[in-house]
Design a protein around this motif. Structure first.
Motif, short mmCIF file in Angstrom:
data_model
loop_
_atom_site.label_atom_id
_atom_site.label_comp_id
_atom_site.label_asym_id
_atom_site.label_seq_id
_atom_site.Cartn_x
_atom_site.Cartn_y
_atom_site.Cartn_z
N ARG A 148 0.83 -1.21 0.00
CA ARG A 148 0.00 0.00 0.00
C ARG A 148 0.87 1.26 0.00
NH1 ARG A 148 -2.43 -0.69 4.50
NH2 ARG A 148 -4.03 -2.06 3.63
N HIS A 149 1.94 1.29 0.78
CA HIS A 149 2.69 2.52 0.96
C HIS A 149 4.04 2.58 0.22
CE1 HIS A 149 -0.17 3.77 3.99
NE2 HIS A 149 -0.03 2.58 4.63
N VAL A 150 4.56 1.43 -0.15
CA VAL A 150 5.89 1.43 -0.77
C VAL A 150 5.84 1.10 -2.26
CG1 VAL A 150 8.22 0.42 -0.71
CG2 VAL A 150 6.96 0.82 1.41
N LEU A 151 5.27 -0.01 -2.60
CA LEU A 151 5.33 -0.48 -3.99
C LEU A 151 3.99 -1.08 -4.38
CD1 LEU A 151 7.11 -1.00 -6.51
CD2 LEU A 151 7.62 -3.26 -5.54
N SER A 152 3.34 -0.48 -5.34
CA SER A 152 2.06 -1.01 -5.83
C SER A 152 1.92 -0.66 -7.30
CB SER A 152 0.90 -0.42 -5.02
OG SER A 152 0.85 1.00 -5.20
N TYR A 153 0.96 -1.33 -7.97
CA TYR A 153 0.75 -1.18 -9.41
C TYR A 153 -0.71 -0.85 -9.64
CZ TYR A 153 5.20 -3.63 -9.40
OH TYR A 153 6.49 -4.00 -9.15
N SER A 154 -0.99 0.11 -10.50
CA SER A 154 -2.36 0.57 -10.72
C SER A 154 -3.22 -0.48 -11.39
CB SER A 154 -2.33 1.84 -11.58
OG SER A 154 -1.68 1.59 -12.81
N ASP A 155 -2.65 -1.37 -12.13
CA ASP A 155 -3.43 -2.38 -12.83
C ASP A 155 -3.43 -3.71 -12.08
OD1 ASP A 155 -0.75 -2.87 -13.14
OD2 ASP A 155 -0.88 -3.40 -15.27
N MET A 156 -3.05 -3.73 -10.80
CA MET A 156 -2.94 -4.99 -10.05
C MET A 156 -3.25 -4.69 -8.58
SD MET A 156 0.41 -7.47 -9.81
CE MET A 156 0.69 -7.28 -11.56
N ASP A 157 -4.20 -5.50 -7.99
CA ASP A 157 -4.50 -5.31 -6.56
C ASP A 157 -3.52 -6.12 -5.73
OD1 ASP A 157 -5.28 -7.93 -6.90
OD2 ASP A 157 -7.42 -7.51 -6.76
N TYR A 158 -3.69 -6.02 -4.44
CA TYR A 158 -2.74 -6.65 -3.52
C TYR A 158 -2.74 -8.16 -3.64
CZ TYR A 158 -0.87 -8.52 0.84
OH TYR A 158 -0.17 -9.26 1.77
N GLU A 159 -3.88 -8.76 -3.67
CA GLU A 159 -3.96 -10.22 -3.71
C GLU A 159 -3.37 -10.76 -5.00
OE1 GLU A 159 -4.70 -12.24 -1.36
OE2 GLU A 159 -5.21 -10.64 0.08
N THR A 160 -3.69 -10.08 -6.10
CA THR A 160 -3.14 -10.53 -7.39
C THR A 160 -1.61 -10.43 -7.39
OG1 THR A 160 -5.15 -9.76 -8.52
CG2 THR A 160 -3.20 -10.19 -9.89
N TRP A 161 -1.15 -9.31 -6.86
CA TRP A 161 0.32 -9.12 -6.80
C TRP A 161 0.98 -10.18 -5.92
CZ3 TRP A 161 3.12 -7.67 -2.34
CH2 TRP A 161 4.50 -7.43 -2.56
N LYS A 162 0.34 -10.46 -4.74
CA LYS A 162 0.91 -11.45 -3.82
C LYS A 162 0.89 -12.83 -4.43
CE LYS A 162 0.14 -13.39 0.79
NZ LYS A 162 -0.72 -13.37 2.01
N SER A 163 -0.23 -13.12 -5.08
CA SER A 163 -0.34 -14.45 -5.70
C SER A 163 0.70 -14.61 -6.80
CB SER A 163 -1.75 -14.63 -6.26
OG SER A 163 -1.84 -15.85 -6.97
N ASP A 164 0.87 -13.57 -7.60
CA ASP A 164 1.84 -13.64 -8.69
C ASP A 164 3.26 -13.72 -8.15
OD1 ASP A 164 2.85 -13.59 -11.34
OD2 ASP A 164 3.16 -11.43 -11.20
#
Length: 777
Positions: free
Chosen positions: A144-160
């Motif tokens: 949420r505060h350091v590294l995130s992607y506008s086209d990807m939510d947290y769960e998708t990013w974690k799963s990937d």
């Protein structure tokens, strides 16, 4: 009509001269086009080569940087504390909290030594923590505060992140929210654990600005672009003039690196690319052709301007050069045709061929003459040496002239002749002996060429005799004799070292001039009689022999010289020779009366030979000489009378020569007075008309008139021209032609040179002096 024909000829010459210049300009234009074409290829290759080199540098930098990141990943993944922390599932109990702190402290801040790395994080699956060298985040808070992607939510990013095993791979590239700010970023991931047992991941963040700065040296104006593709064909980073991303795909590259010409497939772009063998990434540059070849536009404009200027200047210069160069060629052609066609000036159809054939003929004649001279040179030299020894020359000037013609210079203070005799004598010359002598003579001549300073002064005088001419440069007779003795020793040593043969030498007396060498030769011949052929290597000097007074002195060479001098009218030479004979026979020798009379009869016999050869009357005079000797028994007085007769004959011959000379100079002057108006009049034409040689003609005219023939002819023409200028109103061009000049300009230059004023000024002044009016013309 004649003037029109002349102008047409000159125009034809002008065209003939203009054509080569025009062809040269066309050739220069072709070279300019060829230069432009070659320059186009060179510049094109240079630009594409520069792009390729720049891409190679970017590729090398990227490979080095990612190699360093790989080493960082390898160090962290193999770190014992990191491996131990991978198994921690509850990081905040009292037991594991210490491990979190220790693991974080063990992490190194790599961004301090590698500006390519913005930051990195160790993300652990079991503990759901993200650690860096200076912070610790829960995984959800990290996203949420350091590294995130506008086209990807947290769960998708974690799963990937934890579901896909990545070994030094790019997870994402493009816009990223980093520390809650949008930023272009590359996310480079190295999974921890094993492919089916992922324990976490090393996430390395690379700022896209570093990649763009590497591509910044490429010109991407007017729609150009540059970008980097990873091994899966995804755009890692791009750079374009409008800030966008290219919307087309050129497909797979055929080679590791190369150039793709502009076409519809590449949106009319020239594409330069290279592929890394380290990670398979591709580095691509696409540019419009006019950007790639922007330098060529300037070169093209410059080249075109230069060619146009060159064309204009070339046409002007061609006109000037053709006009200027055509005039002398026309004069040359006119002169050649007049001389060849017997005064009829008809221009040949092929002028250059005519000149070339004339030159070829001249060169061939010159070569033939030179070859003939070269072949005759040895024969001429042998003839010269034979005449010198026999005393056939009448004057020193004649000897010097022949030496100059042969290219030989003799400046000795004294001379002597020796004879080398290599036949023992005592038997005749049968065929076997002559053959043996021929072989010996050849071998001896070879040795003489190797021994003597100048072998040309060795002259064969018989089958078994060779005359040697020695020269004294010291002026001391003693030193001269010593020099001759050393030369004889060298000759003997050289010859006898090659083959055994008996050599004998006789040396005549010393003479002070070449004209008297024949006397030394006669003395050397007389000395041969004193040689003892039983003694090998004997040298007999004429000066060492005892002079007997029982015989008179009148050698054959002296008789020949006396006859030749008398026939040539050389009064002083005859007087000197007869006086020397008188001193030798009547004063130096104590001859009995009978021997004096015998000597006188020899003189009389010589006088009879001269009268017969010159067809002179004088039989009665001869009878009176003999009667005078019989009546008085005083040979000295009779000798004086004979001497007067010799001198009288010389005077008669001299008067004949002068009479012939007067007639000849009168004929030459009359011929010049009559034909001075012919432009072809020259020394050669006068000599041909008088049937005498050009050299003799020049020397004779100079001696008789005090000026050379060309100067006399020009003065004659100027006198005639001055009379015409003063007494007529004829045009200067007509006067120039009348007095023998090809053109008015040549005449005017000659007139100004001889008179100091121009022909026009002279005419004006002369007309004023005589009160000339136009009616006088």
């Amino acid at each position: 009509m004649m003037l029109l024909e002349k102008r047409l000829r000159q125009q034809h010459l002008f065209v003939r001269f203009m054509v080569p210049y025009i062809l040269f300009m066309l050739f220069a234009l072709f070279l300019g086009w060829l230069f432009y074409s070659q320059t186009y290829d060179v510049v094109k290759g240079e630009v594409t080569r520069n792009n390729t080199q720049l891409l190679e540098q970017v590729k090398g930098t990227m490979d080095n940087r990612f190699s360093e990141i790989n080493r960082i990943a390898l160090q962290l993944s193999n770190d014992p504390m990191v491996q131990s922390f991978q198994r921690v599932s509850d990081p905040f109990n009292s037991k594991n909290a210490y491990k979190v702190i220790e693991t974080q402290k063990n992490l190194y801040t790599y961004s301090a030594s590698n500006n390519f790395v913005l930051d990195y994080y160790l993300v652990f699956k079991n503990s759901e923590l993200a650690l860096s060298s200076n912070s610790t985040y829960e995984l959800q808070s990290f996203y949420r505060h350091v590294l995130s992607y506008s086209d990807m939510d947290y769960e998708t990013w974690k799963s990937d992140l934890f579901g896909t095993y990545r070994n030094r791979e790019l997870m994402a590239a493009g816009m990223t929210n980093y520390l809650e700010k949008p930023q272009k970023m590359l996310t480079y991931v190295q999974s921890l654990g094993y492919p089916k047992r992922i324990q976490g991941a090393l996430v390395v963040l690379v700022n896209n600005r570093n990649l763009e700065s590497l591509l910044g040296g490429i010109d991407v104006s007017d729609g150009g672009w540059a970008y980097i593709l990873d091994d899966k064909g995804r755009v890692v980073s791009s750079l374009s003039g409008d800030g966008g991303v290219p919307n087309f795909d050129i497909g797979a590259f055929p080679d590791k690196s190369g150039i793709i010409e502009a076409s519809k497939t590449t949106n009319d772009m020239m594409v330069t690319y290279t592929t890394s063998s380290y990670n398979g990434w591709s580095y691509v540059v696409a540019q419009p052709p006019h950007v790639v070849l922007g330098k060529m536009a300037s070169i093209k404009h410059t080249t075109t301007a230069i060619l146009l200027v060159f064309l204009v200047i070339g046409i002007v210069l061609a006109y000037l050069f053709a006009t200027r160069n055509g005039r002398p060629l026309f004069k040359i052609i006119s002169t050649l045709t007049e001389r060849i066609n017997g005064g009829e000036s008809r221009r040949p159809k092929d002028m250059y061929g005519f000149i070339q054939n004339s030159l070829h003929q001249l060169i061939d004649n010159n070569d033939a003459l030179q070859n003939a001279i070269d072949r005759q040179a040895p024969i001429l030299w042998e003839s010269f040496m034979g005449r010198l020894l026999k005393g056939d020359f009448l004057a020193t000037n004649e000897i010097n002239a022949l030496l100059k013609h042969q290219g030989v210079e003799i400046n000795g203070a004294g001379y002597a002749v020796g004879i080398l005799h290599f036949h023992s004598g005592g038997h005749g010359f049968n065929e076997d002996v002559l053959q043996k002598l021929d072989i010996e003579r050849v071998l001896i001549n070879e040795s003489l060429r190797a021994t003597l300073e100048d072998p040309r002064f060795a002259h064969n005088i018989a089958e078994d005799k060779i005359a040697l001419l020695f020269m004294d440069y010291s002026g001391d007779s003693l030193l001269f004799r010593q020099m001759i003795e050393r030369n004889l020793e060298m000759i003997k040593a050289n010859i006898q070292s090659r083959f055994p043969i008996k050599l004998h030498f006789s040396i005549g007396g010393f003479r002070s001039s070449l004209l008297e060498v024949t006397g030394s030769y006669e003395e050397a011949r007389q000395s041969l009689s004193a040689i003892d052929y039983e003694e090998a290597g004997q040298v007999v000097w004429f000066s060492d022999l005892t002079n007997g007074d029982d015989g008179f002195y009148f050698p054959g060479e002296a008789e020949s010289r006396l006859i030749n001098y008398t026939k040539a009218g050389e009064t002083e030479e005859v007087r000197k020779l007869l006086h020397s004979l008188f001193l030798e026979n009547f004063q130096n020798r104590s001859l009995p009366l009978a021997m004096q009379q015998l000597f006188f009869f020899e003189i009389v016999s010589c006088l009879v030979k001269v009268q017969d050869q010159l067809m002179l009357r004088g039989r009665d005079d001869i009878k009176q000489l003999i009667h005078q000797l019989s009546a008085t028994d005083h040979p000295k007085q009779a000798y004086g009378s004979a001497m007067e007769m010799f001198l009288s004959i010389c005077g008669e011959i001299d008067r004949r020569k002068k009479s012939r000379n007067v007639k000849l100079i009168d004929d030459i002057v009359a011929y010049l007075q009559e034909h001075y108006g012919q432009a072809s009049m020259s020394l050669d034409s006068v000599a041909d008309h008088m049937h005498i040689s050009k050299g003799y003609m020049s020397q004779f005219f100079k001696e008789q008139m005090g000026v050379n023939i060309s100067e006399y002819l020009e003065n004659l023409r100027m006198d005639k021209a001055k009379r015409l200028l003063a007494l007529t109103s004829k045009p200067i061009g007509e006067i120039a032609e009348q007095v023998g000049y090809h053109s008015a300009s040549t005449f005017c230059r000659a007139f100004k040179r001889g008179s100091g004023v121009s022909a026009t000024s002279y005419r004006e002044s002369a007309h004023k002096d005589v009160g000339f009016s136009s009616s006088h013309g």
